[in-house]
Structures are given as structure tokens and as C-alpha cells.
Scaffold this motif. Structure first.
Motif, PDB file in Angstrom:
ATOM      1  N   ASN A  81      -1.386  -9.457  -9.941  1.00  0.00           N
ATOM      2  CA  ASN A  81       0.018  -9.586  -9.540  1.00  0.00           C
ATOM      3  C   ASN A  81       0.182 -10.481  -8.314  1.00  0.00           C
ATOM      4  OD1 ASN A  81       1.521  -7.433 -11.283  1.00  0.00           O
ATOM      5  ND2 ASN A  81      -0.313  -6.391 -10.555  1.00  0.00           N
ATOM      6  N   PHE A  83       3.339 -13.485  -6.617  1.00  0.00           N
ATOM      7  CA  PHE A  83       4.538 -14.293  -6.837  1.00  0.00           C
ATOM      8  C   PHE A  83       4.222 -15.763  -6.594  1.00  0.00           C
ATOM      9  CE2 PHE A  83       6.490 -10.171  -5.954  1.00  0.00           C
ATOM     10  CZ  PHE A  83       7.489 -10.132  -6.904  1.00  0.00           C
ATOM     11  N   ASP A 267      -2.962  -9.115  -1.856  1.00  0.00           N
ATOM     12  CA  ASP A 267      -3.444  -7.924  -2.546  1.00  0.00           C
ATOM     13  C   ASP A 267      -2.918  -8.048  -3.971  1.00  0.00           C
ATOM     14  OD1 ASP A 267      -3.959  -5.494  -3.637  1.00  0.00           O
ATOM     15  OD2 ASP A 267      -2.924  -4.315  -2.122  1.00  0.00           O
ATOM     16  N   ARG A 269      -3.259  -6.215  -6.555  1.00  0.00           N
ATOM     17  CA  ARG A 269      -2.882  -4.958  -7.243  1.00  0.00           C
ATOM     18  C   ARG A 269      -3.283  -5.002  -8.730  1.00  0.00           C
ATOM     19  NH1 ARG A 269       2.466  -5.058  -7.241  1.00  0.00           N
ATOM     20  NH2 ARG A 269       2.615  -7.058  -6.184  1.00  0.00           N
ATOM     21  N   PHE A 271      -4.432  -3.959 -12.269  1.00  0.00           N
ATOM     22  CA  PHE A 271      -4.484  -2.754 -13.106  1.00  0.00           C
ATOM     23  C   PHE A 271      -4.524  -3.178 -14.571  1.00  0.00           C
ATOM     24  CE2 PHE A 271      -0.144  -1.948 -14.914  1.00  0.00           C
ATOM     25  CZ  PHE A 271       0.546  -2.976 -14.290  1.00  0.00           C
TER      26      PHE A 271
ATOM     27  N   SER B 312       4.355   2.298 -11.114  1.00  0.00           N
ATOM     28  CA  SER B 312       3.331   1.264 -10.948  1.00  0.00           C
ATOM     29  C   SER B 312       3.536   0.156 -11.978  1.00  0.00           C
ATOM     30  CB  SER B 312       1.930   1.865 -11.120  1.00  0.00           C
ATOM     31  OG  SER B 312       1.674   2.791 -10.092  1.00  0.00           O
ATOM     32  N   GLU B 313       3.676   0.560 -13.240  1.00  0.00           N
ATOM     33  CA  GLU B 313       3.873  -0.444 -14.292  1.00  0.00           C
ATOM     34  C   GLU B 313       5.180  -1.201 -14.072  1.00  0.00           C
ATOM     35  OE1 GLU B 313       3.260   1.322 -18.160  1.00  0.00           O
ATOM     36  OE2 GLU B 313       1.304   2.129 -17.572  1.00  0.00           O
ATOM     37  N   SER B 316       5.125  -4.102 -11.595  1.00  0.00           N
ATOM     38  CA  SER B 316       4.563  -5.335 -12.164  1.00  0.00           C
ATOM     39  C   SER B 316       5.527  -5.933 -13.200  1.00  0.00           C
ATOM     40  CB  SER B 316       3.210  -5.007 -12.797  1.00  0.00           C
ATOM     41  OG  SER B 316       2.691  -6.114 -13.477  1.00  0.00           O
ATOM     42  N   ASN B 317       6.080  -5.079 -14.067  1.00  0.00           N
ATOM     43  CA  ASN B 317       6.977  -5.576 -15.123  1.00  0.00           C
ATOM     44  C   ASN B 317       8.237  -6.230 -14.563  1.00  0.00           C
ATOM     45  OD1 ASN B 317       5.523  -4.922 -17.455  1.00  0.00           O
ATOM     46  ND2 ASN B 317       6.222  -2.799 -17.404  1.00  0.00           N
ATOM     47  N   ALA B 319       8.457  -7.800 -11.732  1.00  0.00           N
ATOM     48  CA  ALA B 319       8.157  -8.884 -10.790  1.00  0.00           C
ATOM     49  C   ALA B 319       8.674 -10.222 -11.306  1.00  0.00           C
ATOM     50  CB  ALA B 319       6.645  -8.949 -10.541  1.00  0.00           C
ATOM     51  N   THR B 360       4.434  -0.348  -6.160  1.00  0.00           N
ATOM     52  CA  THR B 360       3.646  -1.341  -5.431  1.00  0.00           C
ATOM     53  C   THR B 360       2.655  -0.638  -4.515  1.00  0.00           C
ATOM     54  OG1 THR B 360       5.503  -2.872  -5.498  1.00  0.00           O
ATOM     55  CG2 THR B 360       3.793  -3.324  -3.870  1.00  0.00           C
ATOM     56  N   LEU B 363      -0.302   0.990  -6.393  1.00  0.00           N
ATOM     57  CA  LEU B 363      -1.297   0.054  -6.935  1.00  0.00           C
ATOM     58  C   LEU B 363      -2.040  -0.712  -5.830  1.00  0.00           C
ATOM     59  CD1 LEU B 363       0.533  -1.668  -9.942  1.00  0.00           C
ATOM     60  CD2 LEU B 363      -1.388  -0.084 -10.066  1.00  0.00           C
ATOM     61  N   SER B 364      -1.627  -0.506  -4.574  1.00  0.00           N
ATOM     62  CA  SER B 364      -2.207  -1.316  -3.497  1.00  0.00           C
ATOM     63  C   SER B 364      -3.681  -1.030  -3.328  1.00  0.00           C
ATOM     64  CB  SER B 364      -1.520  -1.021  -2.172  1.00  0.00           C
ATOM     65  OG  SER B 364      -0.160  -1.201  -2.288  1.00  0.00           O
ATOM     66  N   SER B 365      -4.363  -2.072  -2.930  1.00  0.00           N
ATOM     67  CA  SER B 365      -5.788  -1.945  -2.642  1.00  0.00           C
ATOM     68  C   SER B 365      -5.976  -0.869  -1.571  1.00  0.00           C
ATOM     69  CB  SER B 365      -6.281  -3.315  -2.190  1.00  0.00           C
ATOM     70  OG  SER B 365      -7.250  -3.196  -1.215  1.00  0.00           O
TER      71      SER B 365
END
Lengths: 473, 494
Positions: A81, A83, A267, A269, A271, B312-313, B316-317, B319, B360, B363-365
């Protein structure tokens, strides 16, 4: 002598040779109108979903096996992920947890020595689009978005800029041999980033690295890394620290320029992409793909030297191009003489291809043709000059040498009486040259030989002509 | 027209096929109903009257032999319709017109339906009340001061108010079933993968499903038959050949083994809802089914698990809505970063931003292992609970939601209470199993209560048969909101 050891790892992106993109059925062709090869999927439109291109998976598997990687039972895709305007979904579909290959190795020849460069992993991913910057605005072209790539990541096993370049060239040859990619750096179907660090000789821990991007040719890879080694050496010699950062190779100025430091790192992220299930890679499939792998360049080169007694130079020249090795191997399958075949291929065939600017693979000649030609020469059926003429015709028309020789009656004249008759004619016609030879001017003998050959339309056995002439003078 | 409008869909479609009924008349009737009723219900975001009438005339002229011939319907506004705005009830996509039809839209068209328009929802399907629509909330036809539920609130309300013959919704954690329960209609969330998601704007890809909202179980079976089946454009679509769902409706459920999880009727449930579920249990016993109480021990973790996985999904979706290629973009941005930040801050509503931030973070590191990774493990345990029960039972029943429809504004300042409202619908989404909500009574206010019928993966046949038998044995589905009759009354006056 430097006090530092150079440590280099490469990240090589290879565009796979598929007809369509990785997750949609848009064409991958190069050079179309901007955004002509796009659809809701590769444009990232709401609700559009990716479907994996099986051909891309097979090509990636082939590459991973050629690099002697361990293949997992199931490979899968993850989302990376971030931008950026060239990324239409704001994530790249890549592989993170279960890449298609890990722990591989490439055997690379650095001059006379061969080293094993370890491959950390090979993974599949989609390419991004392209940004075109104009004054006051930037444009996005998504033709390339979704093109299948593999990224090959090496361990930090390379020790000089020159070795990095040689590794990359040989890696490219492997990719070409396997038919995985066109491997053209100029067109971007092969791209390379380098991680470079220095450490005191004898040290075992790694020094701080920089990553170099934008090296668009083999020469640039060597130049960029060499510059970076010199820059880091100077820093360390002055007692300064190397800052971990990403740097861009500027071809025009021949320097690297800082782009961003590690503190600004993203980062991603990662998955597992929930739109795509895992892909099972059965033992049967892996065996099938592995068995179908061609002999790789280095192995082939060594075999040519050992099995056929070719020189290192000839073996290297033959294996430098896939089309050339194909012709050679085909000819050898007909039990031809290796040295003759090599000479024909590296000599007249290459010269013809260069002169006509025609890739070897487009010429109508086959390995069987070369084998025939070599046999005709070895048996003394035709002479060298005739062989050149026959070869040229084969290259132009695709006719078999045996047929050309038969239909045009080019068989070498071995009959002494027939040649002697021609010798008599020539001696009578050129009394001055005869006199010159007799007075010790040996160049004149060559002239007379040439005249006999011409009278025979090139078909006379040159050795026999020589012998008979000498006898008569 | 009033009488045929109440007939089973199969009957109406047959009349159309046999040319006893004109599609144009049906569509004109639907548009007149929308015109009368929707100013109070506000189920529609877009009414495509001209398009629908043109399509109706075409069908009348050409004739149609589709299973759903001539049926006027509408679709939740997160399902892509070529040439018709698909907004997801968000400012972000307020003017977005898709370039392609979702697979379900194409299949419905092939079956002879007529699309009337697009239905309101919580923004990007995030919410359970339709109050998160960026444009206006939809009202519950039974009591317009109450919410219709969500996120497919527009779909449920439009069916309940008689504006359409059926509707499509989407369900990620209860978004078809809960509004179906609140509006007293039938809502089916099929097994994950039974119906193609191609063209459904992704919220949480591993949970999202499309399903029908209808007046009866039989109608649901009929529509499901058109929607179900493999689609090469969706890699998560199952490779199965769907059976005949309508033929499964035998009315005979003798010997069917039904489980009622204790956790579904424990604390937190409205007593009226619990009574309705127990009454339903008695109906099933009378019909010859065998019912036991069972335990699903991981149920209590379902809501927390869901909000991590789904958010979480979603982070990303969602974004891709970055202002670069389509959708809204602020026009006075100072550079790229500013454009991203301000576009997304202005164009996404509060709940959507909350979930993007939650996802976000998860899912962060450094946090992924504790949140997203852990949630995936708990999800597996919840799915195992279902498998364990389904080893011994054919069907699970329970309430669809802890209460009937609540008043508008009741929970808007309290997202957590709103999230807990999904307690009974989320576990089935996490496990991917089919679940159907159908009317099983009313609370003290007269608001409908939903019963949930849950089956094994791809056992929609069992779910529909059991739900249908219950429906045939009861009269709950015959109750209609007074508002639905407003049009009928007006028609009678004329």
C-alpha cells in the motif's frame, strides 16, 4: 589498494513476455497511444477485480527454477500500500509472504573463475504506470500499469561494480535463454537497482548501504556503482558516515544524487490480497517446468569447451546469443564437425546478419543446413570459396546446401586429368607469369592458381591445382 | 395493477412472458409508486425513469423469456451500473458514472428485469442505519422516525414500501440481513463466493457478498437462481453449478436438525426479539424439525474481529479514491500530498474516515501481528465453531439483530453501540456461511423482528427450504407497513 571491501546486492526487475497484463486481459505491447491499453481493472475503477494471468505465473516459475530457487507449495499475492499517481489502486499487487521462489543461486563466470551468487528471492508483481511531467501539469499513462514483472533480489554477494555488471549480463542471458523476457534495458523490460555498502576488509557485519536507482544500461550499472563506491570511500576516508538513503544515477553528469533518506521510508502495510486466492504449485507442475528448462548459458559454454574442444573464445561467442547456440546445437545434432560449424556460424553467418541488420532468428537458415555445409567441406565435395557462395544462397533463400550443390553442379573437381587440362590452358595463356615463377617470383604462382580456379568456376580442388602447377613449372 | 403487484415474482414474470402483462405498465406503476412514497421513505439516490421506460418498451416490443421477465427492481448504489451514477452514497463518488456493468447487473438484465434506479445506503456500506449516507438518510416505511437499518437500508425500505418488486443489497457484516429485519422483508446473504463480486465496490473483500432483498422466501430463491454461479472475472467466485433453489421449497422440514446457540439469546437482546425467536422455535418443532440449544464459544470475539478485518481491508480498498483519476478532488491543493489529504478529508464522511484510520493502524508495521494477524486467527476459530455445530446440525437459527429498528439519531453519537448492533450478523460473515433474515413477529411498537436462518457453506437450498416452511406456517410476512398502502389508497381514490 582500498582499505574497504565493497558489498553489492542487486534488485532486478524483469518484464515477463506475456501477451496480456498480470491481472486483466489488456495487451502488454510497447509504444501505444497513452491509456489505449487500459480497462476498469488496470485503471483501478471501483468494483473491478483482478484475475491472475496463468501464463505469467508459469514464466515466473520457469525463471525461479532457472535460478535454482526453492519453490513453495502455494504462492500468493500481497498488497503493498502506498499513494502515488502512477499507482491506480494506491496499492501494488506483489508478493511478500509467499514469493514464487526463494534461496536460489546463479553460477557466474568472472573471467576464468566461476562464482555462486545467491538469490534471496524471486517474486511476481505488477508494474506501475508512467508519469509524464510538463510545465504546470503532470499526465498519467497507465498502459504499463499491470504489466507482469518478476523482481529478482540477490544476496549481498557481489564485490565490485564490474562483477555487478557481469552478473547482470549473465542473468539477462539466463532470462533470454528461458524465454521469460525480452530483457531489453533500453525499453525498460530489464531494470536494476543496486544496494551498495563498504566495510573494512575482514569485517563481517555490513556497513550502511545506499540504494541506487535509475541505471538504464549495463554501462550505467557499472558506472553508478563505481561512482557510489568512490563516494563512500571518500566519506569514510574523511572519517564521515554514510547516510542510508536512496540515490538516483544521473547519466549525463555521471554522478548519483540523493532522492530520499531512510527516515522518510514508507510503511507499506503488506497484507494478503483478499481478491486473489493462493496458487498451488504441485510437484508435478514444478517437475514439468524444470524438465523443460533449456541448458543455461554457463553450462552450455563449459560443455562446448569440454565436449567439442572449442576455444574459450568461440564457446563464449556462441553462447552469447540464444539464436546462435540454437543453430550450433541443431548442427551438432547432425554429427557435424564442431570447429567447422563454429567457424561458419561466427564467421560468415554472423557477418551476413550484421551486414543485413537482420536478427539471426529471422534468417531462413537451419542447423541442418550448417551441418550439410560442414559435411560438404569435410568430405572435400566443395571448396572453401564455393562453400561461401552456397552459404550466401542458403542465407538468402533457405535452400539446402546439398540441393544447391547438386542442382548447380558445384561438386569439387578431383580428377587430375581434368585439372591438368586446365593447367595446360593457363600456362599457354600466361607465358609471362610462368616465366616469373621460374625466375623465383613465387607470388606469380598464386596468380596462376587463381586462374586455374577461375577456369574451373571455383570447383577445382585447390590443393590439386597447386600440386599439378608446381609439377609443370 | 394493485393486485398483481402483490403476486409472487414468478407469477408476474410468467404473465409478462405470456404477454398478459405489459412491462411498460409495470414500470409506469412502479414509477408512480416511487413518486408517491419515496418523498417520505427516500430510498432512492437515483431514479432512472426515462431509462426504465425505454427498456420496458423495448422488452414489450421484443418480448422476453427471462426468468425475471419485466420485473422492475433497483440496486444498491455500490454496485456498478454502466452509464448510471454509482455513488456509494459518498461525496467522493457523487458524480461518478461507471464504464461497466457489474456481473450481477448483466445477469439481471439477461433475465429480463428493468432497472429503476440506485438505492441509498450508508457511505461505502459502512454503517447500520443509513444515517451515514452523505446525501440524506432513508426512513423506515413502518415508522418514518425510525431507521431502516443498514447499510442496505435503501434496498430494504424500497421493497417494504412497495416501490420495487425486489432489490439487490450487499452484506459485509449484516448489511442485507439487518435492514431486512428492520423493514420486515426477506434478505439473503449467500455463501461467500456464490455470487460474483465483480462490480461491487469493495469494502472488505474477504467478507463482501451481494444478495437479494425480497418480500418472500420464494422470491429470494427465484432471484438467487439468476445471480448465482461462477464468474471468470472474480477470482474468489466459486466454481460450482447452482442447483434449482425454487425446487427446494418443498415445505417439508421434518427431521431437519436445527441448532439455537445460547449466545444468540443471551444478555443484550431485547425481550420482544427473544420472545419472537422462541416462538419461531416452537413453529419449527411443530413442523417436525428437531431443535437443540448449542454453544458457539467464540461468538463474543466476533465484533472485535470483524472491525479489525473489515477496516483493514477497507483502508486498502478505499485508498484508490485519491482524487487523481476520478471522483472528487479539491481544486485549490498546494501540491500532491495536500491534494491527497484534503480531498480525502473533505470527501469521506466521519465513519468512513474512522474505519480507514482504524484499518491503517491495524495493518501498520509493528501492530499488524497484534491486530490484523490476530484477528485472522480468531476468524478461523469462529469458522470452526460453525463447522463444529454443522457436524451435527443442518441449520442454525437466531435473531438477526438484538432489537427492532431504532429511532433515527439514537446511536449516531455512539459508534460502539452501533457496532454491537451487528453481534448476531457478523459471525456468519466471518465464517462465510449463508444466512437469511425473514419476518418472525413484531416488538411492542409493532416494528418488525427478523429471524435468521443459517446454513452450511453453499447449502442455500437448506436455508431457503427451512425459511420457506416457516413462512408458509406463519403470517408475519403478510403484514405490510401502512405507508405501503398510501399508493394503493391514492389509486383507489382516482
Amino acid at each position: 589498494m582500498s582499505r574497504y571491501e565493497t558489498v553489492i546486492g542487486l534488485e532486478v526487475h524483469v518484464e515477463l513476455k506475456t501477451q496480456t497484463k498480470l491481472f486483466c486481459r489488456c495487451a502488454t505491447s510497447f509504444g501505444a497511444q497513452p491509456n489505449a491499453h487500459t480497462c476498469p481493472v488496470c485503471l483501478g475503477h471501483p468494483g473491478a477485480l483482478p484475475v491472475t494471468n496463468e501464463q505469467a505465473v508459469l514464466l515466473a516459475l520457469r525463471a525461479a527454477l532457472a535460478l535454482q530457487c526453492t519453490i513453495p507449495p502455494v504462492t500468493s499475492f500481497d498488497r503493498k500500500n502506498y499513494f502515488y499517481p502512477d499507482s491506480p489502486k494506491a496499492y501494488q499487487i506483489s508478493q511478500f509472504a509467499h514469493p514464487i521462489g526463494r534461496n536460489g543461486v546463479v553460477e557466474v563466470a568472472f573471467g576464468r573463475t566461476t562464482e555462486r551468487i545467491r538469490i534471496h528471492q524471486v517474486h511476481l508483481e505488477e508494474d506501475a504506470g508512467k508519469l509524464i511531467h510538463e510545465p504546470y501539469r503532470s499526465l498519467v499513462d497507465l498502459n504499463r500499469a499491470g504489466t507482469p514483472l518478476i523482481e529478482i533480489v540477490t544476496e549481498p554477494d557481489l564485490r565490485s561494480a564490474e562483477h555487478a555488471k557481469m552478473f547482470l549480463e549473465q542473468l539477462r542471458d539466463i532470462i533470454l535463454y528461458c524465454g521469460v523476457s525480452d530483457g531489453k534495458m533500453e525499453e525498460g523490460s530489464l531494470r536494476c537497482d543496486a544496494n551498495v555498502s563498504l566495510r573494512p576488509i575482514g569485517a563481517t557485519t555490513l556497513g550502511t548501504k545506499t540504494e541506487i536507482k535509475n541505471m538504464n544500461s549495463f554501462r550505467a550499472v557499472q558506472g553508478g556503482i563505481a561512482y557510489e563506491v568512490a563516494r563512500q570511500t571518500a566519506l569514510l576516508d574523511r572519517g564521515e558516515r554514510v547516510v542510508q538513503q536512496t540515490r538516483r544515477w544521473d547519466e549525463a553528469q555521471s554522478i548519483t544524487i540523493a532522492m530520499r533518506s531512510k527516515e522518510q521510508a514508507q510503511d507499506y502495510r503488506y497484507f494478503a490480497d483478499p481478491d486473489l486466492g493462493g496458487i498451488a504449485l504441485s510437484d508435478q507442475l514444478i517437475t514439468q517446468v524444470r524438465d523443460a528448462l533449456p541448458e543455461l548459458p554457463l553450462a552450455k559454454r563449459q560443455r562446448y569447451e569440454q565436449q567439442y574442444g572449442l576455444s574459450e573464445y568461440d564457446a563464449a561467442s556462441l553462447t552469447a546469443h540464444v539464436a546462435l547456440t540454437k543453430l550450433f546445437d541443431e548442427a551438432m545434432a547432425h554429427a557435424a564437425d564442431a570447429k567447422t560449424v563454429a567457424n561458419v556460424l561466427l564467421g560468415d553467418v554472423c557477418a551476413y546478419a550484421n551486414a543485413h541488420d537482420a536478427p539471426l532468428s529471422t534468417l531462413p537458415i537451419t542447423g541442418a543446413h550448417i551441418a550439410q555445409l560442414a559435411a560438404l567441406l569435410a568430405q572435400g565435395t566443395i571448396s572453401q570459396p564455393i562453400a561461401k557462395k552456397v552459404l550466401k544462397q542458403t542465407l538468402q533463400t533457405g535452400e539446402a546446401p546439398n540441393d544447391i550443390v547438386a542442382t548447380q553442379g558445384l561438386t569439387q573437381i578431383q580428377d587430375s586429368d581434368a585439372i591438368d587440362a586446365l593447367v595446360t590452358q593457363v600456362i599457354t595463356a600466361h607465358p609471362q607469369s610462368v616465366a616469373d615463377v621460374r625466375s623465383g617470383k613465387t607470388q606469380a604462382l598464386g596468380f596462376l592458381v587463381g586462374q586455374v580456379m577461375r577456369a574451373s568456376q571455383g570447383k577445382a580442388n585447390p590443393a590439386l591445382v597447386n600440386e599439378l602447377l608446381k609439377k609443370r613449372l | 395493477m394493485g393486485h398483481i403487484w402483490d403476486a409472487p415474482l414468478a407469477h408476474i414474470a410468467r404473465s409478462v412472458r405470456q404477454k398478459e402483462l405489459s412491462v411498460t405498465e409495470l414500470v409506469a406503476h412502479a414509477l408512480a409508486r416511487i413518486d408517491t412514497v419515496d418523498r417520505r421513505v427516500r430510498a432512492f439516490l437515483t431514479v432512472d425513469g426515462d431509462g426504465a421506460l425505454a427498456r420496458a418498451r423495448l422488452l414489450d416490443a421484443q418480448g422476453t423469456d427471462g426468468v425475471l421477465a419485466g420485473l422492475p427492481m433497483a440496486i444498491k448504489d455500490n454496485i456498478s451500473t454502466r452509464g448510471i451514477k454509482t455513488t456509494c452514497a459518498s461525496k467522493m463518488l457523487e458524480h461518478f458514472v461507471p464504464a461497466y456493468d457489474a456481473t450481477v447487473v448483466a445477469r439481471l438484465a439477461d433475465a429480463g428485469t428493468v432497472l429503476l434506479g440506485k438505492l441509498n445506503m450508508d457511505e461505502f456500506a459502512m454503517g447500520g442505519s443509513n444515517e451515514n449516507s452523505a446525501f440524506f438518510p432513508t426512513h423506515n416505511p413502518w415508522d418514518v422516525t425510525c431507521v431502516p437499518g443498514g447499510s442496505s437500508g435503501g434496498s430494504a425500505a424500497a421493497v417494504a414500501a412497495g416501490e420495487v418488486l425486489f432489490a439487490l443489497g450487499s452484506d459485509t457484516g449484516g448489511s442485507i440481513r439487518q435492514p431486512a429485519a428492520y423493514c420486515g422483508v426477506v434478505g439473503l446473504k449467500p455463501t461467500y463466493g456464490l455470487i460474483s463480486r465483480y462490480g461491487l465496490v469493495s469494502f472488505a473483500s474477504s467478507l463482501d457478498v451481494i444478495g437479494p432483498l425480497t418480500r418472500t422466501v420464494e422470491d429470494a430463491a427465484l432471484v438467487l437462481g439468476v445471480l448465482a454461479g461462477h464468474d471468470a472475472r472474480d477470482a474468489t467466485s466459486a466454481s460450482i453449478t447452482p442447483p434449482s433453489y425454487v425446487e427446494a421449497l418443498t415445505g417439508d422440514i421434518r427431521g431437519v436438525r436445527i441448532a439455537l446457540p445460547r449466545e444468540y439469546v443471551a444478555e443484550g437482546i431485547d425481550p420482544d426479539v427473544r420472545d419472537a425467536v422462541f416462538a419461531a422455535r416452537a413453529v419449527f418443532e411443530r413442523l417436525g424439525a428437531h431443535i437443540d440449544e448449542v454453544s458457539m464459544p467464540h461468538n463474543e470475539y466476533a465484533v472485535a474481529t470483524y472491525y479489525i478485518v473489515a477496516s483493514s481491508e477497507a483502508s486498502s480498498n478505499l485508498a484508490r479514491y485519491d482524487g487523481v483519476r476520478y471522483g472528487m478532488r479539491v481544486d485549490d491543493a498546494q501540491g500532491l500530498q495536500d491534494m491527497y489529504t484534503r480531498t480525502r478529508s473533505v470527501a469521506f464522511g466521519e465513519e468512513v474516515q474512522r474505519r480507514i484510520m482504524l484499518g491503517t493502524y491495524a495493518l501498520s508495521s509493528g501492530f499488524e501481528r497484534a491486530f490484523y494477524g490476530q484477528a485472522q486467527k480468531v476468524r478461523t476459530l469462529i469458522a470452526q465453531d460453525f463447522r463444529a455445530v454443522f457436524d451435527q446440525y443442518d441449520i442454525i437459527i437466531g435473531p438477526t439483530a438484538p432489537t427492532a429498528a431504532f429511532a433515527m439519531g439514537a446511536h449516531t453519537s455512539d459508534p460502539l453501540t452501533m457496532y454491537l448492533n451487528d453481534t448476531y450478523s457478523i459471525p456468519m460473515s466471518l465464517a462465510g456461511v449463508p444466512a437469511l433474515s425473514l419476518p418472525c413477529g413484531a416488538d411492542a411498537r409493532g416494528m418488525p423482528v427478523g429471524l435468521q436462518v443459517i446454513g452450511k457453506p453453499f447449502a442455500e437450498v437448506d436455508v431457503l427450504r427451512v425459511a420457506h416452511a416457516f413462512e408458509q406456517a406463519t403470517t408475519h410476512h403478510l403484514r405490510r407497513p401502512a405507508l405501503r398502502d398510501a399508493y394503493a389508497a391514492k389509486e383507489a381514490d382516482a
